[in-house]
Design a protein around this motif. Structure first.
Motif, PDB file in Angstrom:
ATOM      1  N   ALA A 112       0.822  -1.208   0.000  1.00 32.21           N
ATOM      2  CA  ALA A 112       0.000   0.000   0.000  1.00 32.21           C
ATOM      3  C   ALA A 112       0.859   1.262   0.000  1.00 32.21           C
TER       4      ALA A 112
ATOM      5  N   VAL B  36      -6.854  -1.707   3.769  1.00 31.85           N
ATOM      6  CA  VAL B  36      -7.606  -2.352   2.688  1.00 31.85           C
ATOM      7  C   VAL B  36      -8.776  -1.453   2.264  1.00 31.85           C
ATOM      8  N   ILE B  40      -6.617  -0.053  -0.821  1.00 28.93           N
ATOM      9  CA  ILE B  40      -6.623  -1.127  -1.810  1.00 28.93           C
ATOM     10  C   ILE B  40      -7.965  -1.202  -2.518  1.00 28.93           C
TER      11      ILE B  40
END
Lengths: 275, 302
Positions: A112, B36, B40
């Motif tokens: 990330a 996430v 993401i």
């Protein structure tokens, strides 16, 4: 490798000039902020007649800088607190605990790191709107936390992996639970890393303009850096006043740099020399 | 305590195991949810948006139409050409701090002072830097006044479409070379002093020492600086562009990140902006291939 005499000065002089070139724009701005508009128009470079904070005070009073500063402080403090809490928790788990999928999950966190905000800006804006957090302090705090958490986890993990297992074992023998070890050992021992990461994150949040522009849409929720960009149009015919506003926004960062320079440089280089 | 010792340890171990797992879950889950959910998932959504339409065709699958529009858009092409300029500036942005770090390592008098001064602009927001240089580089500003005294015609640093992008890149390099410098210096501090001593005993000159000892020993640091500097250029210049030129004159100082922001907001074409985001992401990935290798090395230590 100590070079002597002449050769030493051949490099020292350009380095000195470069140091001047690095610091001069700031000194110039400080000087301009002390001048009156008339003084500036007559001569850009002359030293200010007298030391005065009049422009700085005017800039502070005549624009929304006070409110913007409040927003910036609130959002920065909230983001840093959340980042340090979540980052140290995950860092402890990734460095000291064994559980299924640990390496894989750590890789997700690090991966990330490679997603800059610019790339996810559009969907992020939409998602934040759907959960009704656009133009709120909480929304901006969440945005900053998402943005800087991978970096925070990376640094906390590498710091905690240097804590010897014996210390953790000893606490376990004394009856500490895993979460007890976090509270009683990891948090106190992690203080230097938390300080360093905390200051870096504070700078990132304080200095940001892109995320803040996107999330905070109403004038009353502007952060300080966005406020400074608006000053430009407001004071385009009064450069000394503009310089005063710029100085107000820069002062906290300058103070932090003077006090915590070592923590800042330690933090930014922590990932560079490993391996 | 009447519990037999053997039973107690098994029970303790069983408890310990599950407690340990629950604790790991509690510690990692919040961070993972945020990463996430906020990074993401949006990345995947963005890739999906980039294949849908804007306006009337909102949400409809349009294939690669947005990417075609991008390539035909002269403003986006300018943005890509400006990225090319960034790549050209990269060697300078790495070599200058590398050279400075070498000098500082060889203990130029007052190296600690220099380091503090050179790093200082790094901590300032691009907004502050941009605002300061807005004053310095304006057409009737101090730099042109200085040039005038030297008999040189004034230069429209931010208003000339050929010069403006060079001014912005120059200011970015000026503001961030301290970052590369401290990374280089951290690398130097891991350098084996005995190698340098050996080189000196063999009578190596300074350029020879740099070429044969310093560069090979610091190859990883140099690689790291190349990657971080380029990523900084691709993703850290929004504030400067926004404050110094707002993309102008005539779109000459657009960079992909600025294009994405304008297209998303002012132009209200989120799907097109998503396509531009994906182009920027691919650029980042190309640069980041080296970084992936660095990350792999880092995860091995955990």
């Amino acid at each position: 490798m100590r070079r002597s005499g002449f050769g030493r000065w051949v490099v020292a002089i350009p380095m000195c000039l470069l140091a001047l070139a690095t610091i001069y724009p700031m000194v110039f701005t400080l000087n301009v902020a002390m001048k009156s508009r008339r003084e500036y128009v007559l001569d850009r470079f002359s030293l200010a007649d007298h030391l005065t904070a009049a422009n700085i005070a005017d800039a502070w009073n005549s624009s929304g800088l006070g409110r913007y500063t409040f927003n910036s402080v609130l959002v920065t403090a909230g983001s840093v607190a959340l980042l340090l809490l979540l980052g140290s928790m995950a860092g402890y788990a990734f460095s000291q605990l064994t559980f299924r999928g640990r390496r894989w999950l750590f890789l997700v966190c690090l991966g990330a790191l490679m997603i800059p905000f610019q790339v996810i800006m559009v969907p992020f804006f939409r998602v934040l709107g759907q959960i009704h957090l656009l133009d709120t302090h909480v929304g901006l705090i969440l945005a900053y936390t998402g943005q800087f958490l991978p970096f925070t986890i990376f640094l906390m993990t590498s710091f905690y992996s240097r804590i010897p297992a014996e210390i953790v074992e000893a606490a376990r023998v004394d009856g500490s639970t895993t979460l007890g070890v976090y509270r009683r050992i990891m948090l106190p021992l992690g203080r230097p890393a938390l300080l360093s990461v905390g200051i870096l994150n504070a700078l990132f949040c304080w200095n940001d303009v892109l995320i803040s522009l996107l999330v905070m849409q109403s004038e009353q929720h502007r952060t300080l850096m966005v406020g400074v960009t608006a000053l430009r149009g407001q004071y385009s015919d009064n450069i000394p006043l503009f310089a005063g506003g710029v100085l107000v926004a820069a002062l906290p960062v300058i103070a932090i740099y003077l006090f915590f320079q070592r923590q800042i440089t330690d933090g930014v280089t922590a990932g560079s020399t490993k391996g | 305590m009447a519990v037999p010792a053997a039973r107690r340890t098994t029970a303790a171990r069983r408890w310990h195991l599950s407690e340990h797992k629950i604790a790991a879950l509690v510690l990692v889950t919040p961070a993972l949810l945020i990463i996430v959910g906020l990074r993401i998932v949006p990345l995947v959504l963005g890739a999906q948006y980039s294949l849908t339409g804007d306006g009337d065709r909102n949400g409809l699958f349009v294939g690669l139409a947005n990417y075609r529009t991008l390539l035909d858009d002269p403003v986006f092409r300018t943005a890509l050409r400006n990225v090319g300029l960034l790549f050209l500036a990269l060697p300078v942005a790495v070599a200058v701090p590398g050279l400075l770090a070498t000098f500082l390592f060889l203990k130029v008098p007052g190296h600690r002072f220099y380091r503090s001064v050179y790093f200082f602009p790094v901590v300032l927001s691009p907004v502050i830097i941009g605002a300061i240089f807005n004053i310095l580089l304006s057409f009737d500003g101090p730099l042109n006044q200085l040039l005038g005294k030297a008999g040189i015609a004034p230069v429209d640093w931010l208003g000339n479409s050929h010069i403006a992008i060079l001014s912005v890149i120059g200011v970015h390099v000026w503001a961030t070379f301290g970052m590369a410098l401290v990374i280089f210096m951290a690398g130097f501090s891991t350098l084996d002093q005995s190698l340098l001593d050996a080189a000196r005993c063999d009578g190596a000159t300074l350029p020879q020492t740099v070429w044969h000892v310093v560069i090979p020993e610091l190859s990883r640091t140099i690689q790291f600086v190349f990657v971080t500097t380029m990523i900084g250029m691709l993703t850290g210049m929004f504030g400067l562009v926004y404050v110094m030129t707002a993309g102008g004159p005539g779109g000459a100082t657009y960079l992909p990140e600025f294009y994405i922001w304008v297209t998303q907001g002012q132009m209200n074409s989120p799907a097109l902006a998503s396509a531009a985001s994906m182009v920027l992401f691919v650029l980042m990935l190309l640069v980041g291939l080296a970084q992936i290798r660095l990350i792999k090395r880092a995860t091995k230590e955990v």
